[in-house]
Design an enzyme around this catalytic site. Sequence first.
Site, short mmCIF file in Angstrom:
data_model
loop_
_atom_site.label_atom_id
_atom_site.label_comp_id
_atom_site.label_asym_id
_atom_site.label_seq_id
_atom_site.Cartn_x
_atom_site.Cartn_y
_atom_site.Cartn_z
N CYS A 2 0.87 -1.17 0.00
CA CYS A 2 0.00 0.00 0.00
C CYS A 2 0.90 1.22 0.00
CB CYS A 2 -0.91 0.00 1.22
SG CYS A 2 -2.04 1.42 1.28
N GLU A 107 -3.33 0.54 -6.59
CA GLU A 107 -2.34 -0.41 -7.05
C GLU A 107 -2.29 -0.33 -8.58
OE1 GLU A 107 -0.14 -1.81 -5.51
OE2 GLU A 107 -0.82 -2.04 -3.44
#
Length: 221
Positions: A2, A107
């Site tokens: 993350c 992402e």
Amino acid sequence: MCGRYSLTARLDQLLPRLQGALPLGLERYYAPRGLIAPGEPVLALRQEHGALQPALMLWGLLPEWSKDPLVGPRPFNARAETVAEKASFRGAWRHRRCLLPADAFYEKGHRIQRRDGALFWLAGIWDRWIGPDGSEVESCCVLTTAPNALVAPLHNRMPVIVPDGLEQAWLETKDGPGLRALEPLLQGWDPGWWTAEPPALRAKRSQLSSEQLPLFPGSPQ
């Protein structure tokens, strides 16, 4: 992994989720942020002296035992599988867990969020570094775990997410058995209520929102 997330909620939307006195200046300077990156200040919920309280921290963990804040890595993620073992993380894992409010994370350009657009909690750990002159730096990092079916095509890691209602259980100080009771939260989360919006679709939405559209199909603008 993350490495980017967003918090676009207004402060009045966040207040029901936060407890305790707000950090100094937050009400005056808070602004929704569509992209939050490591090294930037982030809003977090933690427990100190038995009470839950919001705090502002730097994203990138600086362990309390570091001799120089300018030397060495500042990890913004910690692997859930080894957080209890690594010297940089194990003290914070035992005593200083935190929660970071978010409405999406990214992402490979994909915006991953709940289908209903609701806020959620990123699981983290935090630490407080105190310098020789008494200056303090509070910092944090996000825990990651193996990806679910939604995230796996994009990355081999994803953030740990703590469900609503388990804030107290996550934040309170725990002994060995208590920490082991948290392990199911580290195993990943059900992707059924989530969506991954690709960059092209996000760009199209942004373009449409910025254009003046006709009221009816085929009508002149």
